[in-house]
Design a protein around this motif. Structure first.
Motif, PDB file in Angstrom:
ATOM      1  N   UNK A   1       0.552  -1.080  -0.334  1.00 15.80           N
ATOM      2  CA  UNK A   1       0.060   0.126   0.087  1.00 15.80           C
ATOM      3  C   UNK A   1       0.803   1.884   0.047  1.00 15.80           C
ATOM      4  N   UNK A   2       0.890   2.284  -0.717  1.00 13.95           N
ATOM      5  CA  UNK A   2       1.279   3.231  -0.950  1.00 13.95           C
ATOM      6  C   UNK A   2       2.883   3.312  -2.020  1.00 13.95           C
ATOM      7  N   UNK A   3       2.834   2.300  -2.567  1.00 18.00           N
ATOM      8  CA  UNK A   3       4.060   1.684  -3.075  1.00 18.00           C
ATOM      9  C   UNK A   3       3.872   0.858  -4.523  1.00 18.00           C
ATOM     10  N   UNK A   4       2.837  -0.400  -4.795  1.00 15.76           N
ATOM     11  CA  UNK A   4       2.315  -0.755  -5.716  1.00 15.76           C
ATOM     12  C   UNK A   4       2.132   0.031  -6.882  1.00 15.76           C
ATOM     13  N   UNK A   5       0.582   1.321  -6.974  1.00 13.37           N
ATOM     14  CA  UNK A   5       0.226   1.893  -7.353  1.00 13.37           C
ATOM     15  C   UNK A   5       1.257   3.241  -7.329  1.00 13.37           C
ATOM     16  N   UNK A   6       0.912   3.427  -5.708  1.00 16.07           N
ATOM     17  CA  UNK A   6       1.434   5.235  -6.168  1.00 16.07           C
ATOM     18  C   UNK A   6       2.616   5.251  -6.569  1.00 16.07           C
ATOM     19  N   UNK A   7       3.190   4.323  -6.888  1.00 16.39           N
ATOM     20  CA  UNK A   7       4.663   4.445  -7.188  1.00 16.39           C
ATOM     21  C   UNK A   7       4.267   5.639  -8.493  1.00 16.39           C
ATOM     22  N   UNK A   8       5.214   6.803  -8.526  1.00 11.66           N
ATOM     23  CA  UNK A   8       5.789   7.717  -9.925  1.00 11.66           C
ATOM     24  C   UNK A   8       5.967   7.146 -11.371  1.00 11.66           C
ATOM     25  N   UNK A   9       6.396   5.743 -10.913  1.00 14.07           N
ATOM     26  CA  UNK A   9       6.242   5.077 -12.183  1.00 14.07           C
ATOM     27  C   UNK A   9       5.821   4.620 -12.784  1.00 14.07           C
ATOM     28  N   UNK A  10       4.145   4.165 -12.285  1.00 10.87           N
ATOM     29  CA  UNK A  10       3.294   3.938 -12.534  1.00 10.87           C
ATOM     30  C   UNK A  10       2.525   4.345 -13.953  1.00 10.87           C
ATOM     31  N   UNK A  11       2.232   5.493 -13.398  1.00  9.06           N
ATOM     32  CA  UNK A  11       1.663   6.559 -14.355  1.00  9.06           C
ATOM     33  C   UNK A  11       3.214   6.926 -15.454  1.00  9.06           C
ATOM     34  N   UNK A  12       3.841   6.656 -15.181  1.00  8.82           N
ATOM     35  CA  UNK A  12       4.919   7.160 -16.238  1.00  8.82           C
ATOM     36  C   UNK A  12       5.058   5.595 -17.410  1.00  8.82           C
ATOM     37  N   UNK A  13       4.406   4.622 -16.317  1.00 10.59           N
ATOM     38  CA  UNK A  13       4.422   2.876 -17.673  1.00 10.59           C
ATOM     39  C   UNK A  13       3.216   3.667 -19.091  1.00 10.59           C
ATOM     40  N   UNK A  14       2.120   4.055 -17.916  1.00 16.57           N
ATOM     41  CA  UNK A  14       0.666   3.986 -18.573  1.00 16.57           C
ATOM     42  C   UNK A  14       0.827   5.155 -19.189  1.00 16.57           C
ATOM     43  N   UNK A  15       1.744   6.707 -19.572  1.00 18.76           N
ATOM     44  CA  UNK A  15       1.879   7.491 -20.605  1.00 18.76           C
ATOM     45  C   UNK A  15       2.370   6.928 -20.993  1.00 18.76           C
ATOM     46  N   UNK A  16       3.862   5.907 -21.398  1.00 16.28           N
ATOM     47  CA  UNK A  16       4.306   5.618 -22.659  1.00 16.28           C
ATOM     48  C   UNK A  16       3.312   4.582 -23.409  1.00 16.28           C
ATOM     49  N   UNK A  17       2.497   3.954 -22.958  1.00 25.73           N
ATOM     50  CA  UNK A  17       1.395   2.749 -23.314  1.00 25.73           C
ATOM     51  C   UNK A  17       0.419   3.937 -24.123  1.00 25.73           C
ATOM     52  N   UNK A  18       0.099   4.886 -23.626  1.00 30.27           N
ATOM     53  CA  UNK A  18      -0.747   6.167 -24.047  1.00 30.27           C
ATOM     54  C   UNK A  18      -0.504   6.621 -25.672  1.00 30.27           C
ATOM     55  N   UNK A  19       1.321   6.648 -25.064  1.00 33.36           N
ATOM     56  CA  UNK A  19       2.196   7.705 -26.509  1.00 33.36           C
ATOM     57  C   UNK A  19       2.329   6.376 -26.993  1.00 33.36           C
ATOM     58  N   UNK A  20       2.322   5.414 -26.535  1.00 37.06           N
ATOM     59  CA  UNK A  20       2.841   4.194 -28.343  1.00 37.06           C
ATOM     60  C   UNK A  20       1.526   4.194 -29.173  1.00 37.06           C
ATOM     61  N   UNK A  21       0.405   3.675 -28.155  1.00 39.76           N
ATOM     62  CA  UNK A  21      -1.267   3.047 -29.295  1.00 39.76           C
ATOM     63  C   UNK A  21      -1.589   4.869 -29.627  1.00 39.76           C
ATOM     64  N   UNK A  22      -1.117   6.410 -29.208  1.00 33.20           N
ATOM     65  CA  UNK A  22      -2.128   7.557 -30.358  1.00 33.20           C
ATOM     66  C   UNK A  22      -0.953   8.100 -30.848  1.00 33.20           C
ATOM     67  N   UNK A  23      -0.034   7.749 -31.049  1.00 31.32           N
ATOM     68  CA  UNK A  23       1.014   8.776 -31.294  1.00 31.32           C
ATOM     69  C   UNK A  23       2.130   8.152 -32.467  1.00 31.32           C
ATOM     70  N   UNK A  24       2.723   6.517 -32.059  1.00 31.49           N
ATOM     71  CA  UNK A  24       3.515   5.720 -32.616  1.00 31.49           C
ATOM     72  C   UNK A  24       2.660   4.928 -33.275  1.00 31.49           C
ATOM     73  N   UNK A  25       1.766   4.281 -33.317  1.00 33.15           N
ATOM     74  CA  UNK A  25       1.357   2.913 -33.565  1.00 33.15           C
ATOM     75  C   UNK A  25       0.507   3.473 -35.047  1.00 33.15           C
ATOM     76  N   UNK A  26       0.497   1.973 -36.417  1.00 36.52           N
ATOM     77  CA  UNK A  26       0.426   2.746 -37.230  1.00 36.52           C
ATOM     78  C   UNK A  26      -1.819   2.993 -37.171  1.00 36.52           C
ATOM     79  N   UNK A  27      -2.394   1.694 -36.321  1.00 38.64           N
ATOM     80  CA  UNK A  27      -3.710   2.352 -35.598  1.00 38.64           C
ATOM     81  C   UNK A  27      -3.250   2.697 -34.338  1.00 38.64           C
ATOM     82  N   UNK A  28      -4.123   3.364 -33.885  1.00 38.01           N
ATOM     83  CA  UNK A  28      -4.582   3.253 -32.516  1.00 38.01           C
ATOM     84  C   UNK A  28      -5.675   2.624 -32.418  1.00 38.01           C
ATOM     85  N   UNK A  29      -6.127   2.015 -31.216  1.00 37.51           N
ATOM     86  CA  UNK A  29      -6.773   0.913 -30.268  1.00 37.51           C
ATOM     87  C   UNK A  29      -7.573   2.035 -30.027  1.00 37.51           C
ATOM     88  N   UNK A  30      -7.009   2.903 -29.356  1.00 37.73           N
ATOM     89  CA  UNK A  30      -8.171   3.698 -28.827  1.00 37.73           C
ATOM     90  C   UNK A  30      -9.022   4.842 -29.430  1.00 37.73           C
TER      91      UNK A  30
END
Length: 212
Positions: free
Chosen positions: A52-81
């Motif tokens: 608690x206050x570690x697993x989903x509170x790590x600042x790395x958690x939103x960074x990983x999600x942001x990287x996935x969003x950038x990949x899906x919406x800006x990098x890959x040819x067809x964005x799922x979202x």
């Protein structure tokens, strides 16, 4: 310690501010849910002590999600979202991420701390103190201590009490389980303000949106 209700209220303020013309009941519901996600690690602490206050509170958690969003919406040819929900889906996804960070993690970081770089670095940090100007001492701040007196606590030495896991180890049968709603006047103010702002925008959208 800010309650989940406080996290959701702050997330609602983030959503009301950033959703713009995409604000509606379904969109803000996604935003509120995203703000509550970090507190899900209170349920994992019974299985993984200290999470608690570690697993989903790590600042790395939103960074990983942001990287996935950038990949899906800006990098890959067809964005799922974008393919499923168009521009609206992209906007709501980014605002949800902002609510997760701003509403779900920051209130804890700026009160009594989160395990900011877990799992790569096990240490709880808090940005909590005061800043002032004194006529004798000049500018004084205690938010960041460059030479702390002791090492920061870790998952082995710090336990945050929750309604799911009130204390470390096995719980006695008569243990008191507390689910906080607002632990201070400031927290109550945020809950009331967030509820009024989100509720007000929902009413305004219903009253003033163009009718077909």
């Amino acid at each position: 310690m800010p309650s989940t209700l406080v996290h959701v209220a702050v997330g609602g303020l983030v959503g009301a501010a950033l959703l713009g013309r995409w604000f509606d009941f379904r969109a803000i519901l996604v935003i509120l849910a995203a703000a509550a996600i970090p507190d899900l690690d209170s349920f994992t602490s019974t299985i993984l002590p200290g999470s608690h206050r570690s697993l989903f509170h790590s600042l790395l958690f939103p960074l990983v999600l942001a990287a996935l969003l950038v990949y899906d919406t800006r990098v890959r040819e067809q964005s799922v979202i974008r393919g499923q929900w168009g521009t609206r889906g992209v906007v709501v996804s980014w605002v949800a991420l902002a609510a997760l960070f701003g509403g779900g993690i920051m209130p804890d970081l700026f009160t009594n701390g989160v395990n900011a770089f877990y799992p790569f670095h096990d240490a709880f940090y808090a940005i909590n103190g005061e800043a002032l100007w004194s006529s004798t001492r000049g500018f004084v701040q205690t938010f960041v201590e460059l030479s702390p007196e002791s090492a920061p606590p870790t998952t082995e030495t710090l336990h945050y009490s929750t309604v799911v896991d009130p204390s470390p180890g096995d719980e006695p049968e008569n243990v008191e389980r507390i689910a906080p709603l607002a632990s201070s006047g400031l927290e109550l103010m945020l809950v009331v303000l967030g509820g009024c702002v989100v509720g007000g925008r929902l009413v305004a959208e219903r009253l003033w949106s163009p009718r077909e």
